[in-house]
Write a protein that holds these residues in place. Sequence first.
Motif, mmCIF file in Angstrom:
data_model
loop_
_atom_site.group_PDB
_atom_site.id
_atom_site.type_symbol
_atom_site.label_atom_id
_atom_site.label_comp_id
_atom_site.label_asym_id
_atom_site.label_seq_id
_atom_site.Cartn_x
_atom_site.Cartn_y
_atom_site.Cartn_z
ATOM 1 N N THR A 1 0.841 -1.197 0.000
ATOM 2 C CA THR A 1 0.000 0.000 0.000
ATOM 3 C C THR A 1 0.872 1.242 0.000
ATOM 4 O O THR A 1 2.097 1.167 0.175
ATOM 5 C CB THR A 1 -0.897 0.014 1.251
ATOM 6 O OG1 THR A 1 -0.043 0.107 2.400
ATOM 7 C CG2 THR A 1 -1.759 -1.242 1.333
ATOM 8 N N LYS A 2 0.245 2.402 -0.112
ATOM 9 C CA LYS A 2 0.984 3.666 -0.050
ATOM 10 C C LYS A 2 1.633 3.826 1.319
ATOM 11 O O LYS A 2 2.726 4.361 1.438
ATOM 12 C CB LYS A 2 0.053 4.840 -0.337
ATOM 13 C CG LYS A 2 -0.355 4.946 -1.785
ATOM 14 C CD LYS A 2 -1.194 6.172 -2.048
ATOM 15 C CE LYS A 2 -1.569 6.236 -3.522
ATOM 16 N NZ LYS A 2 -2.325 7.450 -3.839
ATOM 17 N N ALA A 3 0.952 3.340 2.364
ATOM 18 C CA ALA A 3 1.522 3.420 3.716
ATOM 19 C C ALA A 3 2.787 2.578 3.811
ATOM 20 O O ALA A 3 3.758 2.975 4.482
ATOM 21 C CB ALA A 3 0.492 2.954 4.737
ATOM 22 N N ASP A 4 2.793 1.413 3.148
ATOM 23 C CA ASP A 4 3.990 0.564 3.151
ATOM 24 C C ASP A 4 5.164 1.288 2.501
ATOM 25 O O ASP A 4 6.289 1.264 3.007
ATOM 26 C CB ASP A 4 3.726 -0.752 2.412
ATOM 27 C CG ASP A 4 2.737 -1.640 3.134
ATOM 28 O OD1 ASP A 4 2.746 -1.649 4.376
ATOM 29 O OD2 ASP A 4 1.961 -2.326 2.441
ATOM 30 N N PHE A 5 4.901 1.936 1.376
ATOM 31 C CA PHE A 5 5.965 2.654 0.683
ATOM 32 C C PHE A 5 6.428 3.862 1.486
ATOM 33 O O PHE A 5 7.599 4.220 1.472
ATOM 34 C CB PHE A 5 5.520 3.073 -0.721
ATOM 35 C CG PHE A 5 5.519 1.940 -1.702
ATOM 36 C CD1 PHE A 5 6.698 1.430 -2.194
ATOM 37 C CD2 PHE A 5 4.325 1.373 -2.124
ATOM 38 C CE1 PHE A 5 6.712 0.375 -3.106
ATOM 39 C CE2 PHE A 5 4.319 0.319 -3.027
ATOM 40 C CZ PHE A 5 5.510 -0.177 -3.512
ATOM 41 N N ALA A 6 5.504 4.493 2.215
ATOM 42 C CA ALA A 6 5.858 5.667 3.016
ATOM 43 C C ALA A 6 6.789 5.299 4.155
ATOM 44 O O ALA A 6 7.626 6.113 4.575
ATOM 45 C CB ALA A 6 4.587 6.330 3.554
ATOM 46 N N THR A 7 6.681 4.092 4.684
ATOM 47 C CA THR A 7 7.519 3.678 5.809
ATOM 48 C C THR A 7 8.740 2.867 5.372
ATOM 49 O O THR A 7 9.525 2.448 6.217
ATOM 50 C CB THR A 7 6.701 2.846 6.817
ATOM 51 O OG1 THR A 7 6.192 1.691 6.152
ATOM 52 C CG2 THR A 7 5.567 3.658 7.407
ATOM 53 N N ALA A 8 8.893 2.661 4.093
ATOM 54 C CA ALA A 8 10.031 1.875 3.589
ATOM 55 C C ALA A 8 11.335 2.623 3.849
ATOM 56 O O ALA A 8 11.381 3.851 3.806
ATOM 57 C CB ALA A 8 9.858 1.602 2.107
#
Length: 103
Positions: free
Chosen positions: A25-32
């Motif tokens: 998700t976008k949240a996953d990419f934001a915390t990568a």
Amino acid sequence: MKSTKKTAGYDAKDLRAVSDSPKLTKADFATARPLREVFPDLAASIRRGRGPGKSPTKKQVSLRIRPEVIDYFKSTGSGWQSRIDETLRELVKRKANKRKATA
């Protein structure tokens, strides 16, 4: 008339059906985080470029050479460009030795 020819390969639906990876998700990419932060030892072990002591020893040039010369060297198999280089190096060495002898 429609073609009855079967297409090769898989489509996106097939790949989703067999995938065991969760959808990011976008949240996953934001915390990568970058690899070098998560696994610094692994990131350091992955070499990039030519490595120490392996700087380019040759210069790239554009050179016009007669077709018969190219054909001859190509007919000797792979590595023909290196053989042209070696032939020119030997010629330069002989000419330099001749100059030293006459000087």
